[in-house]
Design a protein around this motif. Structure first.
Motif, PDB file in Angstrom:
ATOM      1  N   GLU A  71      -3.468  11.593  14.846  1.00  0.00           N
ATOM      2  CA  GLU A  71      -3.333  12.947  15.398  1.00  0.00           C
ATOM      3  C   GLU A  71      -2.076  13.118  16.231  1.00  0.00           C
ATOM      4  OE1 GLU A  71      -6.713  14.586  17.456  1.00  0.00           O
ATOM      5  OE2 GLU A  71      -8.058  13.843  15.901  1.00  0.00           O
ATOM      6  N   SER A  72      -1.480  12.016  16.647  1.00  0.00           N
ATOM      7  CA  SER A  72      -0.378  12.163  17.599  1.00  0.00           C
ATOM      8  C   SER A  72       0.953  11.589  17.110  1.00  0.00           C
ATOM      9  CB  SER A  72      -0.770  11.494  18.920  1.00  0.00           C
ATOM     10  OG  SER A  72      -1.023  10.130  18.681  1.00  0.00           O
ATOM     11  N   ASN A  73       1.036  11.239  15.835  1.00  0.00           N
ATOM     12  CA  ASN A  73       2.293  10.659  15.348  1.00  0.00           C
ATOM     13  C   ASN A  73       2.809  11.376  14.100  1.00  0.00           C
ATOM     14  OD1 ASN A  73       3.221   7.946  16.738  1.00  0.00           O
ATOM     15  ND2 ASN A  73       0.984   8.024  16.811  1.00  0.00           N
ATOM     16  N   VAL A  74       4.096  11.687  14.126  1.00  0.00           N
ATOM     17  CA  VAL A  74       4.754  12.157  12.898  1.00  0.00           C
ATOM     18  C   VAL A  74       6.030  11.341  12.720  1.00  0.00           C
ATOM     19  CG1 VAL A  74       3.838  14.508  13.124  1.00  0.00           C
ATOM     20  CG2 VAL A  74       6.116  13.998  13.970  1.00  0.00           C
ATOM     21  N   PHE A  75       6.456  11.228  11.462  1.00  0.00           N
ATOM     22  CA  PHE A  75       7.615  10.394  11.156  1.00  0.00           C
ATOM     23  C   PHE A  75       8.676  11.207  10.411  1.00  0.00           C
ATOM     24  CE2 PHE A  75       4.054   7.634  11.790  1.00  0.00           C
ATOM     25  CZ  PHE A  75       4.584   6.559  12.496  1.00  0.00           C
ATOM     26  N   VAL A  76       9.904  11.083  10.907  1.00  0.00           N
ATOM     27  CA  VAL A  76      11.035  11.720  10.212  1.00  0.00           C
ATOM     28  C   VAL A  76      12.091  10.643  10.005  1.00  0.00           C
ATOM     29  CG1 VAL A  76      10.564  13.975  11.254  1.00  0.00           C
ATOM     30  CG2 VAL A  76      12.149  12.417  12.384  1.00  0.00           C
ATOM     31  N   ARG A  77      13.149  11.051   9.294  1.00  0.00           N
ATOM     32  CA  ARG A  77      14.209  10.056   9.080  1.00  0.00           C
ATOM     33  C   ARG A  77      15.066   9.912  10.333  1.00  0.00           C
ATOM     34  NH1 ARG A  77      15.454  11.258   2.952  1.00  0.00           N
ATOM     35  NH2 ARG A  77      16.661  12.984   3.785  1.00  0.00           N
ATOM     36  N   TYR A  78      15.532   8.705  10.569  1.00  0.00           N
ATOM     37  CA  TYR A  78      16.382   8.381  11.731  1.00  0.00           C
ATOM     38  C   TYR A  78      17.595   9.316  11.776  1.00  0.00           C
ATOM     39  CZ  TYR A  78      19.815   5.697  14.462  1.00  0.00           C
ATOM     40  OH  TYR A  78      20.779   5.312  15.362  1.00  0.00           O
ATOM     41  N   THR A  79      18.223   9.495  10.621  1.00  0.00           N
ATOM     42  CA  THR A  79      19.472  10.277  10.581  1.00  0.00           C
ATOM     43  C   THR A  79      19.222  11.737  10.967  1.00  0.00           C
ATOM     44  OG1 THR A  79      19.045  10.415   8.212  1.00  0.00           O
ATOM     45  CG2 THR A  79      20.749   8.865   8.911  1.00  0.00           C
ATOM     46  N   ASP A  80      18.068  12.275  10.487  1.00  0.00           N
ATOM     47  CA  ASP A  80      17.771  13.682  10.791  1.00  0.00           C
ATOM     48  C   ASP A  80      17.527  13.862  12.293  1.00  0.00           C
ATOM     49  OD1 ASP A  80      17.935  14.079   8.093  1.00  0.00           O
ATOM     50  OD2 ASP A  80      15.761  13.977   7.758  1.00  0.00           O
ATOM     51  N   LEU A  81      16.809  12.919  12.869  1.00  0.00           N
ATOM     52  CA  LEU A  81      16.454  13.045  14.285  1.00  0.00           C
ATOM     53  C   LEU A  81      17.669  12.780  15.187  1.00  0.00           C
ATOM     54  CD1 LEU A  81      13.916  13.773  15.856  1.00  0.00           C
ATOM     55  CD2 LEU A  81      13.448  11.349  16.129  1.00  0.00           C
ATOM     56  N   GLY A 101      11.793   8.666  14.618  1.00  0.00           N
ATOM     57  CA  GLY A 101      12.847   8.733  13.611  1.00  0.00           C
ATOM     58  C   GLY A 101      13.071   7.340  13.074  1.00  0.00           C
ATOM     59  N   VAL A 102      12.735   7.115  11.809  1.00  0.00           N
ATOM     60  CA  VAL A 102      12.764   5.749  11.270  1.00  0.00           C
ATOM     61  C   VAL A 102      13.747   5.615  10.113  1.00  0.00           C
ATOM     62  CG1 VAL A 102      10.373   5.345  11.949  1.00  0.00           C
ATOM     63  CG2 VAL A 102      10.863   6.179   9.650  1.00  0.00           C
ATOM     64  N   ILE A 103      14.226   4.395   9.932  1.00  0.00           N
ATOM     65  CA  ILE A 103      15.045   4.084   8.759  1.00  0.00           C
ATOM     66  C   ILE A 103      14.061   3.482   7.757  1.00  0.00           C
ATOM     67  CG2 ILE A 103      16.976   2.699   7.903  1.00  0.00           C
ATOM     68  CD1 ILE A 103      17.962   2.680  10.898  1.00  0.00           C
ATOM     69  N   PRO A 104      13.676   4.242   6.713  1.00  0.00           N
ATOM     70  CA  PRO A 104      12.544   3.830   5.862  1.00  0.00           C
ATOM     71  C   PRO A 104      12.626   2.396   5.363  1.00  0.00           C
ATOM     72  CG  PRO A 104      13.234   6.032   5.314  1.00  0.00           C
ATOM     73  CD  PRO A 104      14.236   5.532   6.302  1.00  0.00           C
ATOM     74  N   ARG A 121      14.011   2.633  16.010  1.00  0.00           N
ATOM     75  CA  ARG A 121      13.322   3.924  15.990  1.00  0.00           C
ATOM     76  C   ARG A 121      13.881   4.818  17.090  1.00  0.00           C
ATOM     77  NH1 ARG A 121       7.373   1.116  16.203  1.00  0.00           N
ATOM     78  NH2 ARG A 121       7.172   0.569  13.992  1.00  0.00           N
ATOM     79  N   LEU A 122      14.030   6.090  16.731  1.00  0.00           N
ATOM     80  CA  LEU A 122      14.296   7.098  17.753  1.00  0.00           C
ATOM     81  C   LEU A 122      12.958   7.692  18.117  1.00  0.00           C
ATOM     82  CD1 LEU A 122      17.459   8.859  16.298  1.00  0.00           C
ATOM     83  CD2 LEU A 122      17.343   7.454  18.355  1.00  0.00           C
ATOM     84  N   ILE A 123      12.763   8.004  19.371  1.00  0.00           N
ATOM     85  CA  ILE A 123      11.443   8.504  19.770  1.00  0.00           C
ATOM     86  C   ILE A 123      11.600   9.759  20.633  1.00  0.00           C
ATOM     87  CG2 ILE A 123       9.427   7.991  21.216  1.00  0.00           C
ATOM     88  CD1 ILE A 123       9.752   5.079  20.198  1.00  0.00           C
ATOM     89  N   SER A 124      10.801  10.735  20.289  1.00  0.00           N
ATOM     90  CA  SER A 124      10.800  11.944  21.108  1.00  0.00           C
ATOM     91  C   SER A 124       9.371  12.464  21.218  1.00  0.00           C
ATOM     92  CB  SER A 124      11.701  13.003  20.459  1.00  0.00           C
ATOM     93  OG  SER A 124      11.572  14.218  21.153  1.00  0.00           O
ATOM     94  N   TYR A 125       8.931  12.650  22.444  1.00  0.00           N
ATOM     95  CA  TYR A 125       7.602  13.252  22.638  1.00  0.00           C
ATOM     96  C   TYR A 125       7.819  14.752  22.717  1.00  0.00           C
ATOM     97  CZ  TYR A 125       5.716   8.658  23.364  1.00  0.00           C
ATOM     98  OH  TYR A 125       5.323   7.354  23.164  1.00  0.00           O
ATOM     99  N   SER A 126       7.398  15.465  21.679  1.00  0.00           N
ATOM    100  CA  SER A 126       7.701  16.902  21.645  1.00  0.00           C
ATOM    101  C   SER A 126       6.610  17.644  20.877  1.00  0.00           C
ATOM    102  CB  SER A 126       9.072  17.132  21.040  1.00  0.00           C
ATOM    103  OG  SER A 126       9.182  16.418  19.831  1.00  0.00           O
TER     104      SER A 126
END
Lengths: 405, 229
Positions: free
Chosen positions: A195-205, A116-119, A96-101
């Motif tokens: 409330e505090s988590n969102v998930f995107v694709r690893y490649t995008d992030l 950022g996850v690899i589904p 996972r890539l992680i960014s607090y933003s």
């Protein structure tokens, strides 16, 4: 013969024995059920946290967790993930890539943790895909998909298909933004997590953050079962000496504390119940001894020594307590087993439990060690309940006792 | 040769105003196989004397020597053990264990002695036959008459093969027929097993059977007669 006498003496005054027996049985039944209920509740909370939020084990760069500094990544994370997944005690692993933003809608914005996850890897460590209430788990062909929770969607006033802007810092410390489209909405029933988590694709992030290919901030690992966690952690520690390998209890000590507290409270509750019963037992055994002064005097006269008389009274008390205890353990176990497969519905409490991260449908969880310990505690109560009465019995002079009418 | 020797035995109770000499300097000896009645009016010290003889109560002074051993020199634990192996007791109120059957009441003493199971079975059967209750062995005391209960108590007293049996008013709670019957059994066992029987009594029927009659008054031996029967 002493056992036989004690056992028959238990049933000499059936009503009196049944009253104390039923009291012990009810107390133990209630104790076992309540402790199994709270244990089940805690277990569900921990299972949920492990399956949805933290997994069994996480691997990080040694300095990452201190400030969540994005430059502290694991260089060969994807390769490590593949290796870990092939280990016998590992059920899954994902980088996972992680960014607090920040994530912003047209209306408002919110500070979040972006993962950022690899589904296809992520589903081996997380059950987020089972908590989708709208859309799909990264099955959409749309560019820059993002999954957010229904709670966050409500807060941002967005819905499926809406566009949100994620703003974060890249490796060069530049602030950059990217537009993402909501392709899935989840609800894990954990408000704080949702409330505090969102998930995107690893490649995008990784593209946005300029993270090198194959690197990640976190590797989440699922063990085949809870018992395999310690062994798996030891393997990972010896294999990846340069990284920080932590189990769920180290990552989330409050969850570990919850289990420990529940276990401790279970025993406190049982001990309080048994203490209350102890007084009833002492009272009963004192009555028994006072009623049998002449009989005990006769036993002393004909040559039954004090140790045997003491043992006989203690045994009677233990058998009385144990009869109720066994009945209580059996009843408590049966009730608990029933509710292990039939949930107790707490949703009528206005979602109070859900707000604390607990499920509103609770399944009890029976602890065999508790049953054994309860039985031992009942025996101890039986012994304690008879010490004073037995001592009183031995104070009589046989020549006087045998003449008492 | 005497099996019990009583030397200067005294039991003095300190009352609030006056001391009571329940047993006042008794000297006696008992031979093996005696069938002795201790008689005397109420308060003459019969029961106290039997309690001192049986090691159930502490004397103020004096000795009770059984086969050369002063039982009051034994510690509390050894005295209990001594009673178990050497003295049989028959109480006025039978005092059987109500949750045990008649045979179990008899077996119980032998189990305390740690005797082998088969020996216990044989001895129990032998005694239950001797007291005429082999048909009622499985009955609990509540299912037996007073006379039958006292016969079980006699069997229990003899179960340990004691040196002597002490019986405190054994017929006091029995009707005439039961009392006669019990006395016949006690007399028969006394002869067959050559065990010394010492019993306190008010009962003329018991006195009639005794071969030695000791009369107590105010804690003292007033008469000690051997009766030829």
């Amino acid at each position: 013969m002493i056992f036989s006498i004690s056992w028959r003496n238990v049933w000499r005054n059936k009503i009196r024995s049944l009253i104390i027996l039923v009291s012990v049985a009810l107390g133990i039944t209630a104790g076992i059920f309540v402790t199994s209920f709270y244990k089940g509740m805690a277990k569900q909370r921990i299972d949920k946290a492990i399956k949805t939020e933290i997994s069994h084990i996480q691997i990080h760069h040694r300095d990452f967790r201190e400030n969540n500094e994005i430059s502290r990544y694991i260089t060969d994370a994807l390769e490590m993930t593949t290796t870990i997944r092939s280990m016998n005690s590992a059920a899954g692993a994902a980088s996972r890539l992680i960014s607090y933003s920040m994530v912003a809608s047209a209306e408002t914005s919110a500070g979040v943790k972006i993962s950022g996850v690899i589904p296809e890897d992520e589903i081996t460590v997380s059950n987020l895909q089972d908590n989708m209430v709208e859309g799909t788990y990264f099955k959409s062909a749309k560019r820059n998909p993002v999954l957010i929770s229904s709670k966050l969607a409500e807060k941002l006033k967005v819905r499926m298909g809406s566009k949100v802007v994620i703003t974060l810092q890249d490796l060069n410390n530049d602030i950059i933004s990217g537009a993402f489209r909501i392709t899935g909405i989840f609800d894990t029933k954990s408000p704080a997590f949702d409330e505090s988590n969102v998930f995107v694709r690893y490649t995008d992030l990784s593209t946005m953050m300029l993270i090198p290919e194959g690197a990640a901030h976190e590797i989440a690992v699922r063990a085949v079962d809870n018992n395999a966690v310690a062994g798996l952690r030891a393997d990972l520690v010896s294999r990846y000496t340069g990284y920080e390998v932590l189990t769920w209890s180290e990552l989330s000590p409050e969850l570990w504390f919850l289990t420990e507290t529940m276990g401790f409270l279970a025993y406190v509750l049982i001990i309080i119940i048994l203490l209350a019963l102890l007084f009833g037992l002492v009272n009963t055994m004192l009555m028994v001894v006072l009623e049998r002064i002449r009989e005990i005097g006769m036993l002393m006269a004909v040559g039954m020594n004090k140790i045997r008389i003491f043992s006989m009274i203690v045994l009677e008390s233990v058998l009385l307590a144990l009869s109720g205890g066994v009945a209580g353990v059996v009843t408590g176990t049966l009730i608990t087993l029933y509710f292990e497969t039939h949930a107790i519905n707490l949703s009528g409490m206005g979602g109070a439990y859900e707000d604390l991260g607990f499920d509103s449908y609770v399944y009890t969880s029976l602890d065999t060690a508790l049953l054994i310990n309860v039985t031992l505690l009942v025996i101890l109560t039986g012994i304690l309940g008879s010490v004073y009465p037995a001592y009183r019995a031995l104070q009589n002079n046989p020549s006087e006792a045998i003449r008492i009418k | 040769m005497s099996i019990i020797e009583v030397k200067n035995l005294e039991k003095i109770y300190d009352g609030s105003q006056v001391e009571v000499r329940a047993v006042d300097g008794i000297n006696l000896s008992f031979e093996r196989g005696e069938f002795t009645a201790i008689v005397g009016p109420s308060g003459s010290g019969k029961t106290t004397f039997l309690n001192l003889l049986g090691g159930l109560d502490n004397p103020t002074s004096g000795e009770v020597v059984v086969d050369g051993v002063n039982i009051w020199d034994l510690g509390a634990g050894k005295l209990i053990d001594f009673r178990l192996h050497h003295i049989g007791f028959v109480f006025q109120a039978y005092n059987l264990i109500p949750v045990l059957t008649a045979e179990e009441n008899v077996e119980f003493i032998m189990e305390l002695q740690g005797r082998p199971r088969q020996e216990i079975r044989n001895r129990t059967l032998e005694l239950m036959k001797a007291v005429g209750l082999e048909e009622r062995m499985k009955n609990r005391p509540s299912k037996l008459s007073g006379g039958q209960q006292q016969r079980v108590a006699v069997a229990r007293a003899l179960a340990s093969k004691p040196k002597f049996v002490l019986a405190d008013e054994p017929t006091a709670n029995l009707d005439s027929r039961s009392a006669e019957n019990l006395l016949d059994i006690m007399e028969k066992l006394n002869k067959e097993e050559n065990i010394t029987f010492i019993f306190s009594t008010h009962d003329a029927r018991v006195v009639k059977k005794a071969r030695r009659i000791i009369t107590l008054e105010d804690g003292k031996v007033m008469r000690d007669e051997v009766i030829q029967r």
